[in-house]
Motif scaffolding. Structure first.
Motif, PDB file in Angstrom:
ATOM      1  N   LEU A  39     -85.488  20.883  55.525  1.00 23.45           N
ATOM      2  CA  LEU A  39     -85.801  19.908  56.563  1.00 23.45           C
ATOM      3  C   LEU A  39     -85.287  20.388  57.908  1.00 23.45           C
ATOM      4  O   LEU A  39     -84.152  20.842  58.017  1.00 23.45           O
ATOM      5  CB  LEU A  39     -85.157  18.559  56.235  1.00 23.45           C
ATOM      6  CG  LEU A  39     -85.391  17.998  54.838  1.00 23.45           C
ATOM      7  CD1 LEU A  39     -84.571  16.733  54.640  1.00 23.45           C
ATOM      8  CD2 LEU A  39     -86.859  17.738  54.608  1.00 23.45           C
ATOM      9  N   GLU A  40     -86.127  20.244  58.923  1.00 22.42           N
ATOM     10  CA  GLU A  40     -85.715  20.605  60.268  1.00 22.42           C
ATOM     11  C   GLU A  40     -85.125  19.386  60.957  1.00 22.42           C
ATOM     12  O   GLU A  40     -85.669  18.286  60.883  1.00 22.42           O
ATOM     13  CB  GLU A  40     -86.918  21.100  61.072  1.00 22.42           C
ATOM     14  CG  GLU A  40     -86.577  21.459  62.495  1.00 22.42           C
ATOM     15  CD  GLU A  40     -87.768  21.983  63.268  1.00 22.42           C
ATOM     16  OE1 GLU A  40     -87.625  22.141  64.488  1.00 22.42           O
ATOM     17  OE2 GLU A  40     -88.829  22.217  62.675  1.00 22.42           O
ATOM     18  N   ALA A  58     -82.137  18.559  49.295  1.00 21.16           N
ATOM     19  CA  ALA A  58     -82.641  18.956  50.611  1.00 21.16           C
ATOM     20  C   ALA A  58     -81.557  19.644  51.421  1.00 21.16           C
ATOM     21  O   ALA A  58     -80.379  19.289  51.336  1.00 21.16           O
ATOM     22  CB  ALA A  58     -83.150  17.733  51.371  1.00 21.16           C
ATOM     23  N   ALA A 105     -89.557  11.684  56.807  1.00 25.50           N
ATOM     24  CA  ALA A 105     -90.561  11.878  55.743  1.00 25.50           C
ATOM     25  C   ALA A 105     -89.870  12.000  54.382  1.00 25.50           C
ATOM     26  O   ALA A 105     -90.338  11.441  53.384  1.00 25.50           O
ATOM     27  CB  ALA A 105     -91.409  13.098  56.027  1.00 25.50           C
ATOM     28  N   PHE A 106     -88.752  12.709  54.331  1.00 24.02           N
ATOM     29  CA  PHE A 106     -87.995  12.855  53.083  1.00 24.02           C
ATOM     30  C   PHE A 106     -87.489  11.497  52.605  1.00 24.02           C
ATOM     31  O   PHE A 106     -87.583  11.159  51.424  1.00 24.02           O
ATOM     32  CB  PHE A 106     -86.822  13.823  53.298  1.00 24.02           C
ATOM     33  CG  PHE A 106     -85.961  14.016  52.080  1.00 24.02           C
ATOM     34  CD1 PHE A 106     -86.349  14.894  51.084  1.00 24.02           C
ATOM     35  CD2 PHE A 106     -84.768  13.331  51.938  1.00 24.02           C
ATOM     36  CE1 PHE A 106     -85.555  15.070  49.955  1.00 24.02           C
ATOM     37  CE2 PHE A 106     -83.974  13.499  50.826  1.00 24.02           C
ATOM     38  CZ  PHE A 106     -84.358  14.367  49.824  1.00 24.02           C
ATOM     39  N   ASP A 135     -88.969  15.345  59.796  1.00 19.11           N
ATOM     40  CA  ASP A 135     -88.813  15.882  58.432  1.00 19.11           C
ATOM     41  C   ASP A 135     -87.882  15.009  57.603  1.00 19.11           C
ATOM     42  O   ASP A 135     -88.166  14.720  56.436  1.00 19.11           O
ATOM     43  CB  ASP A 135     -88.254  17.315  58.458  1.00 19.11           C
ATOM     44  CG  ASP A 135     -89.282  18.357  58.865  1.00 19.11           C
ATOM     45  OD1 ASP A 135     -90.466  17.993  59.068  1.00 19.11           O
ATOM     46  OD2 ASP A 135     -88.901  19.530  58.970  1.00 19.11           O
ATOM     47  N   THR A 153     -89.688   7.336  63.076  1.00 11.35           N
ATOM     48  CA  THR A 153     -89.305   8.496  63.884  1.00 11.35           C
ATOM     49  C   THR A 153     -89.071   8.076  65.326  1.00 11.35           C
ATOM     50  O   THR A 153     -88.122   8.520  65.967  1.00 11.35           O
ATOM     51  CB  THR A 153     -90.385   9.595  63.801  1.00 11.35           C
ATOM     52  OG1 THR A 153     -90.531   9.995  62.438  1.00 11.35           O
ATOM     53  CG2 THR A 153     -90.004  10.801  64.640  1.00 11.35           C
ATOM     54  N   HIS A 185     -80.817  20.399  55.408  1.00 10.44           N
ATOM     55  CA  HIS A 185     -81.183  19.935  56.744  1.00 10.44           C
ATOM     56  C   HIS A 185     -80.619  20.952  57.732  1.00 10.44           C
ATOM     57  O   HIS A 185     -79.399  21.165  57.765  1.00 10.44           O
ATOM     58  CB  HIS A 185     -80.577  18.535  56.929  1.00 10.44           C
ATOM     59  CG  HIS A 185     -81.058  17.813  58.115  1.00 10.44           C
ATOM     60  ND1 HIS A 185     -80.229  17.499  59.164  1.00 10.44           N
ATOM     61  CD2 HIS A 185     -82.266  17.297  58.428  1.00 10.44           C
ATOM     62  CE1 HIS A 185     -80.914  16.825  60.060  1.00 10.44           C
ATOM     63  NE2 HIS A 185     -82.156  16.681  59.633  1.00 10.44           N
ATOM     64  N   GLU A 221     -86.000  20.771  49.286  1.00 11.47           N
ATOM     65  CA  GLU A 221     -86.743  20.714  50.539  1.00 11.47           C
ATOM     66  C   GLU A 221     -85.907  21.273  51.680  1.00 11.47           C
ATOM     67  O   GLU A 221     -84.697  21.073  51.740  1.00 11.47           O
ATOM     68  CB  GLU A 221     -87.161  19.276  50.833  1.00 11.47           C
ATOM     69  CG  GLU A 221     -88.180  18.761  49.838  1.00 11.47           C
ATOM     70  CD  GLU A 221     -88.820  17.475  50.279  1.00 11.47           C
ATOM     71  OE1 GLU A 221     -89.178  17.358  51.472  1.00 11.47           O
ATOM     72  OE2 GLU A 221     -88.951  16.596  49.421  1.00 11.47           O
TER      73      GLU A 221
END
Length: 132
Positions: A72-73, A45, A126-127, A123, A115, A47, A70
């Motif tokens: 990710l924000e 990922a 979720a990861f 994000d 969160t 980020h 992935e």
């Protein structure tokens, strides 16, 4: 879980090839992202802050998707790179996640709860939920 924080393009060449998650603290170009993926073949990922994420091209997004990486924000609030090059996600979050799963909480509710309770972006949460 550790997230490697990269503050400049010069750091890409000295990264450990075994990095799994990398946070860009600068606006990466397409070339920076490709260089990182080549340097760290096990990366899962990237980020990136939301304002920088918008500048990632569709071709780079497609490339990352093909590599199963992935995008990710999010940001790593309060992290001081001069003290530690890694941002650590506390073990307590994983323990709490395990407990919520044991309590049979639905995944969407887990995502919303974690969160809300952490300073991590949706994000990244979720990861973490998906991969642990």
């Amino acid at each position: 879980m550790k997230i490697r924080v990269v503050s400049s393009k010069d750091e890409i060449d000295i990264l450990n090839p075994n990095e799994k998650i990398v946070h860009f603290a600068f606006r990466p170009s397409n070339q920076n992202i490709f260089s990182l993926v080549i340097r760290c073949p096990q990366v899962k990922a990237l980020h990136i802050p939301g304002s920088y994420l918008k500048s990632i091209s569709e071709s780079t997004r497609m490339y990352l998707k093909m590599q199963n990486i992935e995008l990710l924000e999010g940001d790593v609030w309060g992290h001081r790179k001069d003290i530690n090059e890694y941002y650590e996600i506390p073990q307590e979050l994983f323990d709490h996640l395990r407990q919520l799963r044991t309590d049979k909480m639905p995944e969407q509710a887990i995502l919303e709860k974690l969160t809300r309770e952490t300073r991590l972006g949706p994000d990244l949460i979720a990861f973490i939920v998906k991969n642990n």
